[in-house]
Design a protein around this motif. Structure first.
Motif, PDB file in Angstrom:
ATOM      1  N   THR A  67       0.833  -1.219   0.000  1.00 40.80           N
ATOM      2  CA  THR A  67       0.000   0.000   0.000  1.00 40.80           C
ATOM      3  C   THR A  67       0.855   1.251   0.000  1.00 40.80           C
ATOM      4  O   THR A  67       0.531   2.224  -0.680  1.00 40.80           O
ATOM      5  N   ARG A  68       1.982   1.213   0.728  1.00 34.31           N
ATOM      6  CA  ARG A  68       2.844   2.404   0.753  1.00 34.31           C
ATOM      7  C   ARG A  68       3.302   2.757  -0.659  1.00 34.31           C
ATOM      8  O   ARG A  68       3.285   3.901  -1.082  1.00 34.31           O
ATOM      9  N   TYR A  70       1.874   1.833  -3.586  1.00 39.42           N
ATOM     10  CA  TYR A  70       0.778   2.187  -4.486  1.00 39.42           C
ATOM     11  C   TYR A  70       0.363   3.635  -4.244  1.00 39.42           C
ATOM     12  O   TYR A  70       0.213   4.418  -5.191  1.00 39.42           O
ATOM     13  N   TYR A  71       0.242   4.005  -2.997  1.00 36.27           N
ATOM     14  CA  TYR A  71      -0.225   5.373  -2.722  1.00 36.27           C
ATOM     15  C   TYR A  71       0.863   6.394  -3.044  1.00 36.27           C
ATOM     16  O   TYR A  71       0.583   7.510  -3.467  1.00 36.27           O
ATOM     17  N   ASP A  73       2.791   6.030  -5.606  1.00 36.73           N
ATOM     18  CA  ASP A  73       2.660   6.142  -7.068  1.00 36.73           C
ATOM     19  C   ASP A  73       1.459   7.013  -7.435  1.00 36.73           C
ATOM     20  O   ASP A  73       1.531   7.834  -8.354  1.00 36.73           O
ATOM     21  N   LEU A  74       0.351   6.831  -6.734  1.00 36.90           N
ATOM     22  CA  LEU A  74      -0.825   7.669  -7.028  1.00 36.90           C
ATOM     23  C   LEU A  74      -0.470   9.137  -6.837  1.00 36.90           C
ATOM     24  O   LEU A  74      -0.859  10.003  -7.627  1.00 36.90           O
ATOM     25  N   ASP A  75       0.271   9.421  -5.773  1.00 39.08           N
ATOM     26  CA  ASP A  75       0.663  10.808  -5.510  1.00 39.08           C
ATOM     27  C   ASP A  75       1.602  11.314  -6.612  1.00 39.08           C
ATOM     28  O   ASP A  75       1.430  12.396  -7.155  1.00 39.08           O
ATOM     29  N   ASN A 225     -11.342   9.252  -9.501  1.00 37.14           N
ATOM     30  CA  ASN A 225     -10.094   9.949  -9.199  1.00 37.14           C
ATOM     31  C   ASN A 225      -9.641  10.648 -10.484  1.00 37.14           C
ATOM     32  O   ASN A 225     -10.287  10.513 -11.531  1.00 37.14           O
TER      33      ASN A 225
END
Ligand code: 48N
Length: 345
Positions: A67-68, A70-71, A73-75, A225
């Protein structure tokens, strides 16, 4: 009653400090090999399975490791330099050429399927072999895919299994540090801006989990998103639940007056038209691959894939031709700086 949460001294970047009960983790059952305690190769394991043991793990470590990233990367890709919609043979070929030519650009690929690759895992009618007409063999040599020729003067080459092409191009693309694949994710709309002439410019994509996008009819208020980008390359194909997505959306928002609609199969007409026609169809959005057949009313080519690869080459070239101008337009917006500067906004 569930057992008390086991507190372990697990390394994490969490700011919250949790009381930890120091535990000595079970020693990894190492099998000394040549005096070392590490299993360096699978050969080290051969014949020693009775003593085999994985290094210990706590489930939360796996969860945090996934999760760290993936988030983050989203940022990072919330402001991208280029977004490619659809990771089929055209989209992946585009991504390869772009990422190789411009390692400074952040390239996000949005793929609705869990498995990227689109229709290129098989040849025609679910057969294995993939045919590419010359000169598309040049792309196969570029990415290192072996192929056969049917006779020295044949006008085409054969990749023994389409999956060999797709797995190779996918592997190459995913290894570029400036590329992020968001699969199982659908572009369900486009970000638009007035282009100053009464029309619109495309300035990003609107995304959602594909499984969510498929249920807007039976679940309301599942908002999406977004990803801002000066250039979008849409290669969403002509088939499948979201085929030709951007073309159809541009029509529905009045940015395209009409769609030509894919025509009947004619390999010779189709492949030349798709490669030569790959272009920016509205400011900020380039269309390539089979989605273009829906825009232009081009013929379909059936089970030959050279045009997909070379449309990707052309789409990348077109993207780099327009990128500076489109980026400058993005910079005008409220002082926002385009992605490559990564300046906090
Ligand atoms: O493989 P496709 O469908 O599209 P192309 O253009 O890369 O390759 C087309 C090729 O496979 C053929 O159709 C061959 C040559 N046959 C021609 C013929 O005459 O029959 O890949 C498109 C990808 C797929 O993976 C979709 O899942 C994805 O795009 N996709 C999307 N991803 C995200 N958001 C969307 N809205 C979306 N729509 C499609």
């Amino acid at each position: 009653m569930s057992p008390p949460a086991l507190m372990m001294d697990v390394q994490s970047n969490d700011s919250t400090t949790i009381p930890t009960t120091k535990m000595t983790l079970p020693q990894v059952n190492s099998v000394p090999v040549n005096g070392t305690t590490k299993m360096e190769t699978i050969d080290d394991m051969a014949g020693k399975w009775n003593d085999f043991k994985f290094a210990p793990i706590r489930e939360s470590q796996v969860s945090r490791a996934m999760t760290r990233r993936y988030y983050a990367d989203l940022d990072k890709y919330a402001e991208s330099d280029i977004v490619i919609v659809g990771a089929g043979s055209c989209g992946l070929s585009t991504a390869y050429v772009l990422a190789k030519a411009r390692p400074d650009l952040k390239i996000a690929i949005i793929e609705a399927g869990v498995a990227p690759g689109g229709g290129a895992w098989l040849g025609g009618q679910l057969f294995s072999a993939m045919i590419m007409r010359k000169p598309a063999d040049a792309f196969l040599r570029e990415i290192g895919v072996p192929y056969e020729e049917d006779g020295s003067d044949s006008n085409y080459v054969v990749v023994k299994h389409a999956a060999l092409f797709t797995s190779t191009i996918l592997s190459k693309v995913l290894q570029f540090p400036n590329v992020k694949l968001f699969n199982a994710t659908t572009v369900e709309d486009l970000i638009t801006r007035p282009d100053g002439n009464g029309g619109i410019r495309i300035a990003g994509v609107v995304t959602n989990w594909t499984l969510v996008s498929m249920h807007h009819d039976d679940q309301s208020c599942m908002d999406p998103n977004t990803i801002n980008a000066p250039v979008i390359i849409s290669t969403t194909g002509h088939d499948g639940p979201f085929g030709a997505f951007s073309a159809k959306r541009l029509l529905s928002m009045g940015a395209l007056a009409s769609l030509g609609g894919m025509r009947g199969l004619d390999m010779n007409l189709a492949e030349d038209a798709i490669v030569k026609g790959t272009r920016e169809i509205v400011p900020g959005l380039i269309t390539g691959g089979m989605e273009l057949s829906e825009v232009d009313g081009a013929n379909r080519m059936g089970p030959t894939f050279g045009a997909m690869a070379l449309s990707g080459v052309k789409a990348a070239e077109e993207a780099l031709r327009i990128w500076e101008d489109r980026r400058a337009q993005c910079e005008d917006e409220f002082g926002f700086i385009a992605a490559t500067t990564d300046k906090a906004v």
